[in-house]
Design an enzyme around this catalytic site. Structure first.
Site, short mmCIF file in Angstrom:
data_model
loop_
_atom_site.label_atom_id
_atom_site.label_comp_id
_atom_site.label_asym_id
_atom_site.label_seq_id
_atom_site.Cartn_x
_atom_site.Cartn_y
_atom_site.Cartn_z
CB ALA A 89 1.09 17.23 -3.89
CG ASP A 90 -3.86 13.37 -1.45
OD1 ASP A 90 -3.25 12.34 -1.64
OD2 ASP A 90 -4.66 13.93 -0.70
CB ILE A 91 -3.07 12.26 -8.07
CG1 ILE A 91 -2.88 13.52 -8.57
CG2 ILE A 91 -4.03 11.26 -9.04
CD1 ILE A 91 -2.39 13.55 -9.77
CG ASN A 109 -8.27 13.00 -3.62
OD1 ASN A 109 -9.06 13.32 -2.88
ND2 ASN A 109 -7.06 13.13 -3.04
#
Length: 198
Positions: free
Chosen positions: A105-107, A111
């Protein structure tokens, strides 16, 4: 932290004693213990703190690498090499979705760590990840990178599932290949409902 017995670096993370920290530890425990994902080596929980000892992953974040490419300090990988390292990332993402039943959910480039010898991408920062069976938690701001997040994460409408991660990875691949973000730099914002009337 240097581990002299293993002659390796380890990452020591301190988390506050709260529900978000317990969720974070639970997500990390579910990660497959193979491939290029962080591995928990030890967890020490006390009344006022939680310490995680993680395997150190060597590399620089992809955001920094892309900045160096734009500044012509390093060469952009050729298309063949970009697709090769992307295939490794896609395989790791498949393991994350199917084996661990997790959505990152936070690519975004910050990251992802890019390493040398061999060159590959490693996914890090699972603070916004959640279990597929639990359903999307919908905390405002979680995993919402203006450019890389899928449109459904921006609007929090419709079914939010593994396709959100796949969208983000595709935006990263496009940027790796071209040096630009798709949709005139809007990325996932191009599909926001607010843009429909403009």
């Amino acid at each position: 932290v240097y581990d002299p017995a293993a002659k390796l670096l380890r990452l020591l993370v301190q988390l506050p004693p709260c529900e978000a920290s317990r969720h974070h530890v639970g997500v990390l425990r579910r990660l497959p213990q193979f491939g290029s994902l962080p591995r928990i080596l030890d967890v020490v929980q006390r009344d006022h703190e939680c310490h995680l000892l993680l395997q150190w992953i060597h590399g620089i974040d992809l955001g920094d690498y892309l900045s160096r490419v734009r500044e012509q300090k390093v060469a952009r990988p050729c298309p063949y090499e970009a697709i090769r390292i992307f295939r490794g990332l896609a395989h790791g993402l498949l393991q994350l979705h199917q084996y661990a039943q997790l959505i990152h959910a936070d690519i975004e480039p910050e990251n992802l760590l890019i390493s040398r010898k061999p060159c590959h991408l490693s996914l890090i920062d699972f603070g916004s990840a959640w279990q597929i069976e639990a359903g999307y938690p919908g905390h405002p701001g979680d995993g919402i990178s203006p450019v890389y997040a899928a449109p459904e994460l921006h609007e929090q409408v419709g079914r939010i599932d593994v396709r959100s991660d796949q969208f983000s990875v595709a935006v990263v691949l496009y940027e790796l290949l071209t040096g630009q973000v798709p949709f005139d730099g809007l990325g996932g914002q191009a599909g926001k409902l607010s843009y429909a009337g403009e």
